[in-house]
Motif scaffolding. Structure first.
Motif, PDB file in Angstrom:
ATOM      1  N   THR A  34       1.006 -15.514   9.094  1.00 34.11           N
ATOM      2  CA  THR A  34       2.514 -16.281   9.093  1.00 34.11           C
ATOM      3  C   THR A  34       1.566 -16.770   7.286  1.00 34.11           C
ATOM      4  OG1 THR A  34       2.829 -16.763  10.986  1.00 34.11           O
ATOM      5  CG2 THR A  34       4.200 -18.284   8.837  1.00 34.11           C
ATOM      6  N   VAL A  35       2.960 -16.038   6.281  1.00 34.51           N
ATOM      7  CA  VAL A  35       2.466 -17.026   5.236  1.00 34.51           C
ATOM      8  C   VAL A  35       3.591 -18.039   4.837  1.00 34.51           C
ATOM      9  CG1 VAL A  35       1.277 -15.007   4.193  1.00 34.51           C
ATOM     10  CG2 VAL A  35       3.489 -14.976   4.178  1.00 34.51           C
ATOM     11  N   ALA A  36       3.405 -18.598   3.360  1.00 32.28           N
ATOM     12  CA  ALA A  36       4.182 -19.665   3.480  1.00 32.28           C
ATOM     13  C   ALA A  36       5.723 -19.775   3.429  1.00 32.28           C
ATOM     14  CB  ALA A  36       4.243 -19.577   1.949  1.00 32.28           C
ATOM     15  N   ASP A  37       6.032 -20.335   3.723  1.00 32.65           N
ATOM     16  CA  ASP A  37       7.622 -20.641   4.190  1.00 32.65           C
ATOM     17  C   ASP A  37       8.169 -20.188   5.852  1.00 32.65           C
ATOM     18  OD1 ASP A  37       8.416 -22.321   1.913  1.00 32.65           O
ATOM     19  OD2 ASP A  37       8.402 -19.831   0.863  1.00 32.65           O
ATOM     20  N   ASP A  38       6.890 -19.825   6.528  1.00 30.17           N
ATOM     21  CA  ASP A  38       7.313 -19.444   7.982  1.00 30.17           C
ATOM     22  C   ASP A  38       7.664 -17.713   7.620  1.00 30.17           C
ATOM     23  OD1 ASP A  38       5.722 -21.480   9.313  1.00 30.17           O
ATOM     24  OD2 ASP A  38       8.151 -22.454   9.323  1.00 30.17           O
ATOM     25  N   VAL A  39       7.371 -17.504   6.853  1.00 30.34           N
ATOM     26  CA  VAL A  39       7.224 -15.646   6.442  1.00 30.34           C
ATOM     27  C   VAL A  39       6.140 -14.828   7.130  1.00 30.34           C
ATOM     28  CG1 VAL A  39       7.360 -13.220   5.030  1.00 30.34           C
ATOM     29  CG2 VAL A  39       8.023 -15.894   4.530  1.00 30.34           C
ATOM     30  N   THR A  40       6.776 -13.948   8.587  1.00 30.43           N
ATOM     31  CA  THR A  40       5.549 -12.992   9.584  1.00 30.43           C
ATOM     32  C   THR A  40       5.645 -11.811   9.090  1.00 30.43           C
ATOM     33  OG1 THR A  40       7.139 -12.654  11.028  1.00 30.43           O
ATOM     34  CG2 THR A  40       6.128 -15.062  11.261  1.00 30.43           C
ATOM     35  N   THR A  41       4.870 -10.860   8.467  1.00 29.94           N
ATOM     36  CA  THR A  41       4.425  -9.937   8.795  1.00 29.94           C
ATOM     37  C   THR A  41       2.844  -9.447   9.449  1.00 29.94           C
ATOM     38  OG1 THR A  41       4.325  -8.304   7.044  1.00 29.94           O
ATOM     39  CG2 THR A  41       2.185  -9.970   6.203  1.00 29.94           C
ATOM     40  N   ARG A  42       3.455  -7.981   9.860  1.00 30.60           N
ATOM     41  CA  ARG A  42       1.813  -7.576  10.266  1.00 30.60           C
ATOM     42  C   ARG A  42       0.948  -6.116   8.721  1.00 30.60           C
ATOM     43  NH1 ARG A  42       2.168  -1.268  13.706  1.00 30.60           N
ATOM     44  NH2 ARG A  42       3.608  -1.175  11.210  1.00 30.60           N
ATOM     45  N   ILE A  43      -0.130  -6.914   8.572  1.00 28.35           N
ATOM     46  CA  ILE A  43      -0.851  -6.977   7.336  1.00 28.35           C
ATOM     47  C   ILE A  43      -2.987  -6.660   7.574  1.00 28.35           C
ATOM     48  CG2 ILE A  43      -2.995  -9.270   7.494  1.00 28.35           C
ATOM     49  CD1 ILE A  43      -2.747  -9.187   4.988  1.00 28.35           C
ATOM     50  N   TYR A  44      -2.436  -5.495   6.454  1.00 26.20           N
ATOM     51  CA  TYR A  44      -4.123  -4.284   6.802  1.00 26.20           C
ATOM     52  C   TYR A  44      -4.818  -4.245   5.648  1.00 26.20           C
ATOM     53  CZ  TYR A  44      -1.188  -1.755  10.425  1.00 26.20           C
ATOM     54  OH  TYR A  44      -0.651  -0.844  11.433  1.00 26.20           O
ATOM     55  N   PHE A 107       3.950 -12.902  -3.826  1.00 31.16           N
ATOM     56  CA  PHE A 107       3.313 -14.173  -3.986  1.00 31.16           C
ATOM     57  C   PHE A 107       2.351 -14.939  -2.998  1.00 31.16           C
ATOM     58  CE2 PHE A 107       5.727 -13.710  -7.953  1.00 31.16           C
ATOM     59  CZ  PHE A 107       4.441 -13.342  -8.775  1.00 31.16           C
ATOM     60  N   ARG A 108       3.220 -14.836  -1.724  1.00 33.19           N
ATOM     61  CA  ARG A 108       3.161 -16.100  -0.660  1.00 33.19           C
ATOM     62  C   ARG A 108       1.650 -14.653  -0.087  1.00 33.19           C
ATOM     63  NH1 ARG A 108       8.647 -15.519  -0.004  1.00 33.19           N
ATOM     64  NH2 ARG A 108       9.662 -17.867   0.393  1.00 33.19           N
ATOM     65  N   LEU A 109       1.467 -13.278  -0.080  1.00 30.37           N
ATOM     66  CA  LEU A 109       0.199 -13.011   0.022  1.00 30.37           C
ATOM     67  C   LEU A 109      -0.646 -12.842  -0.401  1.00 30.37           C
ATOM     68  CD1 LEU A 109       0.018 -10.837   2.654  1.00 30.37           C
ATOM     69  CD2 LEU A 109      -0.625  -9.285   1.407  1.00 30.37           C
ATOM     70  N   ALA A 110      -0.659 -13.201  -1.911  1.00 30.78           N
ATOM     71  CA  ALA A 110      -2.008 -13.546  -2.665  1.00 30.78           C
ATOM     72  C   ALA A 110      -2.262 -14.923  -2.112  1.00 30.78           C
ATOM     73  CB  ALA A 110      -1.671 -12.827  -4.319  1.00 30.78           C
ATOM     74  N   ASP A 111      -1.175 -15.218  -2.184  1.00 29.88           N
ATOM     75  CA  ASP A 111      -1.697 -16.872  -2.148  1.00 29.88           C
ATOM     76  C   ASP A 111      -2.714 -17.605  -1.093  1.00 29.88           C
ATOM     77  OD1 ASP A 111      -0.696 -17.602  -4.104  1.00 29.88           O
ATOM     78  OD2 ASP A 111       1.674 -18.562  -3.642  1.00 29.88           O
ATOM     79  N   HIS A 112      -1.759 -16.546   0.266  1.00 34.80           N
ATOM     80  CA  HIS A 112      -2.559 -16.795   1.686  1.00 34.80           C
ATOM     81  C   HIS A 112      -4.009 -16.293   1.267  1.00 34.80           C
ATOM     82  CE1 HIS A 112      -2.262 -16.883   5.978  1.00 34.80           C
ATOM     83  NE2 HIS A 112      -2.695 -15.840   5.929  1.00 34.80           N
ATOM     84  N   LEU A 113      -4.262 -14.838   1.263  1.00 28.78           N
ATOM     85  CA  LEU A 113      -4.661 -14.643   1.124  1.00 28.78           C
ATOM     86  C   LEU A 113      -5.925 -15.186  -0.077  1.00 28.78           C
ATOM     87  CD1 LEU A 113      -4.239 -10.855   1.438  1.00 28.78           C
ATOM     88  CD2 LEU A 113      -5.709 -12.578   3.218  1.00 28.78           C
ATOM     89  N   GLU A 114      -5.581 -15.968  -0.649  1.00 28.24           N
ATOM     90  CA  GLU A 114      -6.534 -16.824  -1.840  1.00 28.24           C
ATOM     91  C   GLU A 114      -6.740 -15.570  -3.108  1.00 28.24           C
ATOM     92  OE1 GLU A 114      -9.418 -18.810  -0.846  1.00 28.24           O
ATOM     93  OE2 GLU A 114      -7.836 -20.802   0.002  1.00 28.24           O
ATOM     94  N   LEU A 115      -6.302 -14.420  -3.366  1.00 27.12           N
ATOM     95  CA  LEU A 115      -6.414 -13.097  -4.635  1.00 27.12           C
ATOM     96  C   LEU A 115      -6.743 -13.666  -5.784  1.00 27.12           C
ATOM     97  CD1 LEU A 115      -5.208 -10.479  -2.715  1.00 27.12           C
ATOM     98  CD2 LEU A 115      -6.490 -11.228  -1.948  1.00 27.12           C
TER      99      LEU A 115
END
Length: 291
Positions: A34-44, A107-115
């Motif tokens: 779960t990243v920002a704004d409660d957006v969920t996804t499957r990540i590899y 951007f949500r994913l990049a922020d979540h993973l601190e890329l």
């Protein structure tokens, strides 16, 4: 009582897909985040934090790993490879759908993973999403790799016919019956069964939504503003994004290089090994030309 192999009920073309099945032991396990704004996804995520991060955005009908498994197999250890299921695809978020939301998710994913300054690669629909994300904030990225994509479509009658045909005849999506997908899901999955399950995970309503979004997209007016290196993997036999659309994209971008590949719009599936090798060259060019 003998049981029927669900794969035998599929059309022959579907049973041959993908041409090169993945080696499941070489692929990272997917996980739900779960990243920002409660957006969920499957990540590899290959997880090598000391390597340059590369976010890979899949195309319509695909899932993250289905689109990029050969790239993961061949480039793992060279880059930190990350892909995820975009909204309404696979196990992606089921909230509002539009290319603006999809670009925000990058951007949500990049922020979540601190890329830091990831390279963003996009295939077909993913290439459009990558363009939109870069327009929003190009300084966040080290560069783009745009494959089998372009500046837009449906700008004349021929393109309308092409997009309409895609909507009606998506060759493999319609070939995977729901009952087959359910039966496969309950079994230990081999590589081909896994691929068919991934294909069946995107509903037809998503295909129509994506095609509608593609028809409205047009980046001609602002591509020249993207001040970052962009590698274009040009699919030479593409009818969804013909060569002239890919060429105009290259001409408009101030820092671009073209890496042609002989194949159609589904080259990541029909020639996955060759496509992965071309991605290696394209990503390498972007990294070497990053600010």
């Amino acid at each position: 009582m003998a049981t029927t192999n669900p794969l035998t009920v599929l059309p022959r073309a579907a049973r041959r897909f993908p041409r090169m099945a993945p080696d499941m032991s070489l692929l990272p396990r997917g996980k739900i985040i779960t990243v920002a704004d409660d957006v969920t996804t499957r990540i590899y995520d290959t997880g090598e934090e000391h390597l340059r991060p590369v976010i890979l955005l899949h195309g319509m009908v695909a899932t993250g790993m289905l689109n990029w498994y050969q790239t993961f197999q061949r480039l793992r250890g060279e880059y930190r490879l990350i892909t995820y299921d975009q909204r309404h695809h696979g196990m992606g978020h089921n909230g509002p759908f539009g290319f603006a939301e999809l670009s925000d998710d990058v951007f949500r994913l990049a922020d979540h993973l601190e890329l830091e300054a990831p390279v963003v690669g996009g295939y077909s629909m993913g290439g459009i999403v990558a363009q939109l994300a870069a327009r929003q904030n190009p300084s966040r990225f080290g560069g783009l790799v745009l494959a089998a994509t372009g500046t837009g479509a449906e700008r004349n009658a021929l393109e309308k016919i092409t997009l309409g045909g895609m909507a009606r005849t998506q060759p493999l999506l319609n070939a995977v019956p729901e009952e087959v997908a359910r039966e496969i899901t309950d079994q230990p999955l081999g590589p081909h069964e896994w691929a068919l399950r991934e294909l069946a995970a995107t509903p037809m309503s998503t295909h129509r939504s994506v095609i509608s979004e593609v028809g409205r997209f047009n980046s001609l007016a602002w591509l020249h503003e993207l001040d970052l290196p962009v590698a274009i993997v040009k699919t030479m036999r593409d009818i969804a994004f013909p060569q002239r659309i890919q060429d105009e994209m290259a001409d408009l971008l101030p820092h671009s290089a073209v890496f042609p590949i002989q194949g159609g719009h589904a080259v990541c599936a029909t020639q996955p090994g060759r496509f992965a090798r071309r991605m290696r060259t394209a990503i390498g060019w972007v990294v070497s030309n990053s600010h």
